[in-house]
Structure formats: structure tokens, C-alpha cells
Design a protein around this motif. Structure first.
Motif, PDB file in Angstrom:
ATOM      1  N   ASN A  62       0.534  -1.340   0.155  1.00  0.00           N
ATOM      2  CA  ASN A  62      -0.205  -0.109   0.281  1.00  0.00           C
ATOM      3  C   ASN A  62       0.779   0.857   0.392  1.00  0.00           C
ATOM      4  O   ASN A  62       0.197   2.117  -0.368  1.00  0.00           O
ATOM      5  CB  ASN A  62      -1.142  -0.501   1.144  1.00  0.00           C
ATOM      6  N   TYR A  65       1.870   1.601  -3.314  1.00  0.00           N
ATOM      7  CA  TYR A  65      -0.034   2.140  -4.045  1.00  0.00           C
ATOM      8  C   TYR A  65       0.024   3.841  -3.948  1.00  0.00           C
ATOM      9  O   TYR A  65       0.158   4.131  -4.522  1.00  0.00           O
ATOM     10  CB  TYR A  65      -0.829   1.512  -3.254  1.00  0.00           C
ATOM     11  N   GLU A  88      -3.380  -8.730  -2.576  1.00  0.00           N
ATOM     12  CA  GLU A  88      -4.808  -7.672  -2.943  1.00  0.00           C
ATOM     13  C   GLU A  88      -4.212  -6.157  -2.968  1.00  0.00           C
ATOM     14  O   GLU A  88      -4.568  -6.150  -4.191  1.00  0.00           O
ATOM     15  CB  GLU A  88      -5.021  -7.904  -1.275  1.00  0.00           C
ATOM     16  N   GLY A  89      -2.942  -6.753  -2.326  1.00  0.00           N
ATOM     17  CA  GLY A  89      -2.627  -4.442  -3.223  1.00  0.00           C
ATOM     18  C   GLY A  89      -2.028  -4.466  -4.088  1.00  0.00           C
ATOM     19  O   GLY A  89      -1.952  -3.351  -5.631  1.00  0.00           O
ATOM     20  N   SER A  91      -3.689  -6.113  -6.821  1.00  0.00           N
ATOM     21  CA  SER A  91      -4.239  -6.252  -7.872  1.00  0.00           C
ATOM     22  C   SER A  91      -5.204  -5.061  -7.815  1.00  0.00           C
ATOM     23  O   SER A  91      -5.751  -4.433  -8.350  1.00  0.00           O
ATOM     24  CB  SER A  91      -5.768  -7.168  -7.235  1.00  0.00           C
ATOM     25  N   TYR A  92      -5.109  -3.920  -6.558  1.00  0.00           N
ATOM     26  CA  TYR A  92      -5.115  -2.726  -6.320  1.00  0.00           C
ATOM     27  C   TYR A  92      -4.802  -1.761  -7.726  1.00  0.00           C
ATOM     28  O   TYR A  92      -4.811  -0.840  -7.844  1.00  0.00           O
ATOM     29  CB  TYR A  92      -5.750  -2.376  -4.775  1.00  0.00           C
ATOM     30  N   THR A 210      -7.964   5.888  -9.361  1.00  0.00           N
ATOM     31  CA  THR A 210      -8.505   4.703  -8.330  1.00  0.00           C
ATOM     32  C   THR A 210      -8.824   3.002  -9.893  1.00  0.00           C
ATOM     33  O   THR A 210      -7.851   2.563 -10.595  1.00  0.00           O
ATOM     34  CB  THR A 210     -10.240   4.674  -8.763  1.00  0.00           C
ATOM     35  N   SER A 211      -8.505   2.054  -8.582  1.00  0.00           N
ATOM     36  CA  SER A 211      -8.647   0.897  -9.114  1.00  0.00           C
ATOM     37  C   SER A 211     -10.361   0.416  -8.704  1.00  0.00           C
ATOM     38  O   SER A 211     -10.427  -0.669  -9.665  1.00  0.00           O
ATOM     39  CB  SER A 211      -8.428   0.074  -8.232  1.00  0.00           C
ATOM     40  N   PHE A 212     -11.428   0.943  -9.141  1.00  0.00           N
ATOM     41  CA  PHE A 212     -12.982  -0.239  -8.883  1.00  0.00           C
ATOM     42  C   PHE A 212     -13.954   1.994  -9.843  1.00  0.00           C
ATOM     43  O   PHE A 212     -13.594   2.877  -9.464  1.00  0.00           O
ATOM     44  CB  PHE A 212     -13.128  -0.096  -8.007  1.00  0.00           C
TER      45      PHE A 212
END
Lengths: 356, 177
Positions: A62, A65, A88-89, A91-92, A210-212
């Protein structure tokens, strides 16, 4: 050319990153790559960079990121269980299209495993260890000199395609020493511009990373954009080495440390009158399917050797189809195969097909 | 010409450094070299070994199943690595700590009382450098000057007396043969 220096693989990986313009490293020590973390802690302050040891790999990813959002070159390094914690990170970051370099100095697994060299993280690396529709560019060095070159390349590819890139090394590359030449230190002024970065919106429209998107149609648009990037990468970035292909009795597919061990095997095989060809993927993703498919039409057998239970083997089979047989030999748990044992396998395969 | 050495002893006996000095000196002479350590959850008093290859040709596998030379600083190292040696391979034994013969008869055995000489020089820590001297003299794979340059490089940031002691130890090792 610069003069040769004798370095440990882990330190070479770190120095290569700094010469590529990386000034931000976040990490958490884990064997067999801890010398890399240690090296960065000493070296980054000398070049005005930031070294930060986080409290866990989850924090590390993170931090990457956040730093990558600023448009700077960022890196971490870890070993297998640590890389799992980062998924997880990652993937983000893939979703947010953030460039970063991850070095995984792979050790025996699964679970805590041991600290010896292994290649059991191939599928995690190449098929997406985190959730969602993404791929990392994955580079597999087989010597320390090549590791230096691939770390430099990793930063360029990450920036060009706005994607995290993984350098898939192993404990052997991390721990061994050999003479290398380093390229010149890259001046930070020559790094690519990143107009998308969060650098303060003074005098321009704000950027958003943003990732989403909660609207499925908009999220699908984002996915289609990732897909288009993937296609460009597949079209432009496949790399491999092939050696001794012409008239080979058998073609061996191997990458990384095993790819290097194969050079010795080929020489020993020649002394026994067996001509062994080598296909060594350098980009594990994108995997050079097309070239391997072409080569497989000229041989009876494409023999895959890995320090795993047969992971790259799946990609080899996708490439070879029914053109040739695809036997496999692997060692697991951190055991490195000797040239002699690989040669024994090759000998019995070649004899087997002569007797048919 | 390719020399494949496994150097083994207790952790703290300086086998990693011995291997690095050979690798560094090899590089200075323009040869291809690799240095591969055993690494594990090891500590002082445990066993440690490294594999060093010095060759005129590029080196594929840094892993060696059949070394051309073995340096054993203690009994467990001799028992573990002497069976792997090539036929008629060279086995360097630290005779100060190894009071028995290896389990093979075809080998060329070079006995070096490394601890005793180190004691004479007043510092047990240089036993590895005495062994290195014997190894270089016997094999002739690298010049003694290259090893001395490697020592200078390696001890650059340390005390000058230490370098002088190491050079002396190295020369004592070469004078044995």
C-alpha cells in the motif's frame, strides 16, 4: 563498458533499481532476499532516496500504491510468503494502472516453506496471484548480469504500460556472486513524463486514480482498457533466448536458474553425442507461445525442466499442442537439480524415442 | 580449464571469505567465476560451505555435483564432500582438526596444519588464509599476486595490521608446498 565488479545477486538487483531511477523502496526483510532490503537501506540515502521498512508486506504494497500515484519510480522486494501477502494490493495497483516493480526472490513452498531456491511461484506470478482480471509482466532472469538488465527493463515497461511488473528471481540468483557490469546511472530528468500522476492540481484539472467503479458498465470499460494494454504487451514484449535449435535431438524448455543450469547440461550432452536445444523464456508473461509452437514442429520432444511440480509446463503444453511430446522433470522444496541428473533424464528420453 | 571447488568447515572458519577471495582474484585475471554459498538457518559453529567455479569459459550451472577440489576444515566436511570429488581429485585437509583418513584411496590428499600455523602467527582467524595459500600453490589456477590484490580489496576498510597478517598467512600457506 564499465569495469567488472563481483557482487551478490541481491545487491545487484538493488543497485540496478537505483540506476534505473528508483528512489523509493518499501520493504520487509525475508530470506533469501534480505541483503537486497539491507542494501537499499544503505544505498538509497546516498542518492537522496527514501528507504522505509514497513511493519508487514501488506503495508509495503500500500506504500507502493501511494508512492506510485506520485509518478515516481518505486520498488519492493520480497520472497514467496511475503509476495503472497502483497496480492490484494497488487490487484488494486493493476486496477489503478500504477507502475511499480516487485522482485520476488522465490524460495521453497507452499506455506512458510524453506529458504532455498525454487520456482514454485510461477503460476502465481503469471496467472495473477490476486483477484480480478489482470496480468503482471513477469521477467525471469537466469544470471546476475541478466537480472540487472531485466530490473532496468522492468521499470521502463512498468511506466510504458502503466502496470506493476514482477521480476521472478530465486534464492540462487539472490545468494550467488559473479562478476557483472552495471550500466550508467540514469538521470532522473530522462525518466518518462507521467501527466496522470497526483502532483498537485495547480493550474490543471485534477487527476483521479482509482482501481474501481461501482457502475458495472463503467468498470467494464476500465477492464476493456486493461485488456487493450494486455494485447499491446503480448504483441510487443515477448522475449526469449534460443540456443542450439538447429538439428536438435530434443528441445528443453527452462527458465531462470534452470535455464542457466541447462547451459552446462547442453555441453555435457554434446560430449555424449546428444544435441540438446534450449528454449528459455525471458518474459514468463507474456509467454512466447508462438515461437515455441513454431520450434515444436521441428522436434519429437519438448522437455520441460523446472524447480517446481510442473507450472511453466502448462504454458509449454499450450504452445506445443500436439506437435511434440511434453515430458517433465522437476525438483521441489528448494532442491536445485544438478546438471548430471537432468542429463540422465535427457539421455533416457532420447534413447526412448530412438527405440520406438 | 574449469576448476570446481567446494570449501567447507564450521561457520566462523572463514570458508565463505576464502571462496570470495578466489572468485575476486579470478575476476581480476579476466576469468569467468561464480561463488555460491550454502545458506540456511546457520550460525557460528554450524557447518558452512561454498562452491566456487573458475573457468576460461562462461559458466552455466553454479551448482556442482562433482568438484575437482575440496577444502575440508573439519571432519564432518571431509566426510560429507570427499565422496563427491572427481576421480583423483584434490582433497585439502586441515590436519590440525582432522585426525583420520578420508573414505577414498584414489584422491590426492594435501594436509595443511592450518590451525597450528595460525597459532604460530598469533591469530587463529587466519587459518583459512593459510589454507588458501596451499590451495593456490598446489593448483596454480591463479597467481599469488591476484590473491594478494583480492585480500587488499577485501580488507580495504579494515586495519592495516590485519592485511599484513593475512599476507603473511597466505605466504606461509604457499610455502608449505
Amino acid at each position: 563498458m564499465a569495469e567488472k565488479v563481483l557482487v551478490k545477486g541481491n545487491e545487484a538487483l538493488g543497485e540496478a533499481a537505483i540506476r534505473a531511477g528508483c528512489r523509493y523502496y518499501f520493504g520487509y526483510p525475508i530470506t533469501p532476499q534480505s541483503e537486497l532490503t539491507e542494501y537499499m537501506s544503505r544505498r538509497l540515502p546516498e542518492v537522496g532516496g527514501v528507504f522505509l521498512q514497513a511493519e508487514s508486506e501488506v503495508s509495503v504494497v500500500n506504500m507502493l500504491y501511494g508512492a506510485s500515484c506520485m509518478g515516481v519510480r518505486v520498488m519492493t522486494s520480497t520472497s514467496s510468503p511475503g509476495f503472497s501477502l502483497m496480492q490484494e494490493g497488487i490487484s488494486y495497483m493493476a486496477g489503478a494502472e500504477l507502475p511499480a516493480v516487485f522482485i520476488n526472490v522465490v524460495r521453497g513452498g507452499p506455506g512458510l516453506g524453506d529458504i532455498q531456491p525454487a520456482q514454485g511461484d510461477y503460476l502465481q506470478a503469471t496467472k495473477g496471484g490476486g483477484h480480478g482480471d489482470y496480468r503482471l509482466i513477469v521477467l525471469g532472469p537466469s544470471t546476475i548480469q541478466e537480472a540487472i538488465e531485466l530490473v532496468m527493463l522492468a521499470f521502463d515497461l512498468a511506466d510504458e504500460y502503466r502496470t506493476p511488473v514482477e521480476v521472478l528471481a530465486d534464492g540462487m540468483i539472490g545468494q550467488m556472486m559473479e562478476p557483472v557490469e552495471f550500466p550508467e546511472m540514469r538521470s532522473l530528468d530522462t525518466l518518462p513524463e507521467k501527466p496522470w500522476a497526483l502532483t498537485g492540481a495547480k493550474g490543471r484539472k485534477p487527476n483521479k486514480i482509482t482501481s474501481f467503479d461501482l457502475d458495472p458498465y463503467k468498470l467494464e470499460e476500465m477492464n476493456l482498457r486493461y485488456e487493450a494494454t494486455r494485447k499491446r504487451i503480448i504483441a510487443n514484449e515477448q522475449r526469449w533466448e534460443e540456443e542450439n535449435i538447429e538439428g536438435a535431438d530434443i528441445l528443453v524448455a527452462a527458465y531462470g536458474t534452470v535455464g542457466r543450469i541447462m547451459k552446462t547440461v547442453m555441453e555435457m550432452a554434446r560430449e555424449r553425442g546428444i544435441k540438446v536445444g534450449l528454449f528459455r523464456p525471458i518474459t514468463l508473461w507474456p509467454f512466447p507461445y508462438k515461437r515455441l509452437e513454431e520450434l515444436s514442429k521441428g522436434v519429437d520432444t519438448v522437455f520441460t525442466v523446472e524447480m517446481s511440480g510442473g507450472q511453466m509446463l502448462e504454458d509449454v503444453k499450450l504452445a506445443v499442442k500436439d506437435n511434440a511430446k511434453t515430458p517433465f522433470y522437476g525438483r521441489m522444496g528448494g532442491v536445485v537439480p544438478t546438471p548430471e541428473e537432468i542429463l540422465d533424464q535427457i539421455e533416457s528420453l532420447v534413447k526412448g524415442s530412438e527405440n520406438r | 580449464m574449469t576448476n570446481k571447488l567446494i570449501a567447507a568447515g564450521f561457520g566462523g572458519q572463514g570458508m565463505m571469505l576464502l571462496g570470495q577471495l578466489i572468485a575476486y582474484a579470478g575476476m581480476l585475471e579476466g576469468k569467468h567465476v561464480t561463488w555460491l554459498p550454502s545458506y540456511g538457518p546457520e550460525m557460528r559453529g554450524g557447518t558452512a560451505n561454498c562452491t566456487v567455479i573458475v573457468s576460461d569459459k562462461p559458466i552455466g550451472s553454479p551448482v556442482v555435483a562433482t568438484p575437482t577440489e575440496v577444502i575440508a576444515m573439519n571432519i564432518p566436511s571431509m566426510l560429507k564432500f570427499s565422496p563427491a570429488l572427481v576421480e583423483n581429485g584434490k582433497l585439502f585437509l586441515n590436519s590440525s582438526m582432522i585426525d583420520r583418513e578420508p573414505p577414498r584411496t584414489d584422491l590426492e590428499i594435501i594436509k595443511v596444519p592450518a590451525n597450528e600455523i595460525a597459532d604460530e602467527l598469533g591469530n587463529l582467524m587466519v587459518a583459512n588464509i593459510i589454507m588458501l595459500g596451499a590451495y593456490i600453490k598446489k593448483t596454480g589456477i591463479l597467481s599469488q599476486d591476484s590473491i594478494k590484490s583480492a585480500l587488499e580489496h577485501k580488507l580495504m576498510r579494515k586495519k592495516k595490521e590485519l592485511l599484513e597478517l593475512d599476507i603473511k598467512a597466505f605466504e606461509r600457506g604457499t610455502a608449505l608446498l
